[in-house]
Design a protein around this motif. Structure first.
Motif, PDB file in Angstrom:
ATOM      1  N   ASP A 265       0.844  -1.193   0.000  1.00  0.00           N
ATOM      2  CA  ASP A 265       0.000   0.000   0.000  1.00  0.00           C
ATOM      3  C   ASP A 265       0.884   1.248   0.000  1.00  0.00           C
ATOM      4  O   ASP A 265       2.042   1.198   0.410  1.00  0.00           O
ATOM      5  N   THR A 266       0.307   2.375  -0.403  1.00  0.00           N
ATOM      6  CA  THR A 266       1.043   3.633  -0.432  1.00  0.00           C
ATOM      7  C   THR A 266       0.469   4.604   0.598  1.00  0.00           C
ATOM      8  O   THR A 266      -0.733   4.813   0.654  1.00  0.00           O
TER       9      THR A 266
ATOM     10  N   ASN B 114      -0.133   8.197   1.460  1.00  0.00           N
ATOM     11  CA  ASN B 114      -0.232   9.381   0.600  1.00  0.00           C
ATOM     12  C   ASN B 114      -0.353  10.721   1.324  1.00  0.00           C
ATOM     13  O   ASN B 114      -0.460  11.751   0.668  1.00  0.00           O
TER      14      ASN B 114
ATOM     15  N   PHE C 188       4.875  -0.437   3.919  1.00  0.00           N
ATOM     16  CA  PHE C 188       4.092   0.375   2.985  1.00  0.00           C
ATOM     17  C   PHE C 188       5.046   1.290   2.232  1.00  0.00           C
ATOM     18  O   PHE C 188       6.191   1.504   2.649  1.00  0.00           O
ATOM     19  N   LEU C 189       4.590   1.814   1.130  1.00  0.00           N
ATOM     20  CA  LEU C 189       5.390   2.726   0.317  1.00  0.00           C
ATOM     21  C   LEU C 189       5.159   4.162   0.763  1.00  0.00           C
ATOM     22  O   LEU C 189       4.024   4.559   1.037  1.00  0.00           O
ATOM     23  N   TRP C 190       6.236   4.938   0.837  1.00  0.00           N
ATOM     24  CA  TRP C 190       6.155   6.361   1.147  1.00  0.00           C
ATOM     25  C   TRP C 190       7.344   7.039   0.477  1.00  0.00           C
ATOM     26  O   TRP C 190       8.448   6.490   0.441  1.00  0.00           O
ATOM     27  N   THR C 191       7.119   8.229  -0.062  1.00  0.00           N
ATOM     28  CA  THR C 191       8.184   8.970  -0.738  1.00  0.00           C
ATOM     29  C   THR C 191       8.719  10.066   0.181  1.00  0.00           C
ATOM     30  O   THR C 191       8.022  11.048   0.439  1.00  0.00           O
TER      31      THR C 191
ATOM     32  N   GLN D 177      11.380   8.436  -5.896  1.00  0.00           N
ATOM     33  CA  GLN D 177      10.634   7.185  -5.891  1.00  0.00           C
ATOM     34  C   GLN D 177      10.326   6.772  -4.467  1.00  0.00           C
ATOM     35  O   GLN D 177      11.061   7.075  -3.530  1.00  0.00           O
ATOM     36  N   ALA D 178       9.210   6.088  -4.311  1.00  0.00           N
ATOM     37  CA  ALA D 178       8.773   5.631  -3.000  1.00  0.00           C
ATOM     38  C   ALA D 178       9.681   4.507  -2.493  1.00  0.00           C
ATOM     39  O   ALA D 178      10.180   3.693  -3.272  1.00  0.00           O
TER      40      ALA D 178
END
Length: 113
Positions: free
Chosen positions: A3-4, A6, A73-76, A82-83
């Motif tokens: 998941d990202t 945001n 999880f993805l986070w930038t 890039q995340a």
């Protein structure tokens, strides 16, 4: 796929730290030999603060609860294009100041989902 995350943190109370993992061999004559520890020797950690309305802070808390500190999880991060993968084991309970709510969280970089 992870998941990202945001939401954008407030910049005034948010900080980041980069740690370089290094292996060292200390010799008797004072000489120290150093080398990077593995292929992912640079690890980032961020202390983040979010200030927003009740609905947004509740959504952030629900996201962090759903990942339970164990699922990445993805986070930038700032200045990154890039995340990256992060986990969040620790965050504060939301507090209220007038119409705004605040939550703080510690994001630690990981290299596996």
């Amino acid at each position: 796929m992870a998941d990202t995350f945001n939401w954008n943190p407030t910049t005034a109370q948010s900080t980041g730290t980069a740690t370089q993992r290094v292996r060292k061999a200390q010799f008797g004559d004072g000489y120290t030999q150093r080398t990077a520890d593995g292929i992912n020797s640079r690890v980032s950690s961020f202390q983040l603060q979010f200030v927003d309305d009740a609905a947004t802070i509740s959504a952030i808390e629900a996201f962090l609860d759903a990942h339970a500190g164990a699922t990445a999880f993805l986070w930038t991060p700032p200045l990154r294009t890039q995340a990256l993968l992060f986990t969040c084991e620790t965050y504060t309970e939301p507090t209220k100041d007038g119409p705004a709510y605040t939550i703080s969280a510690t994001f630690e970089q990981t290299f596996a989902p």
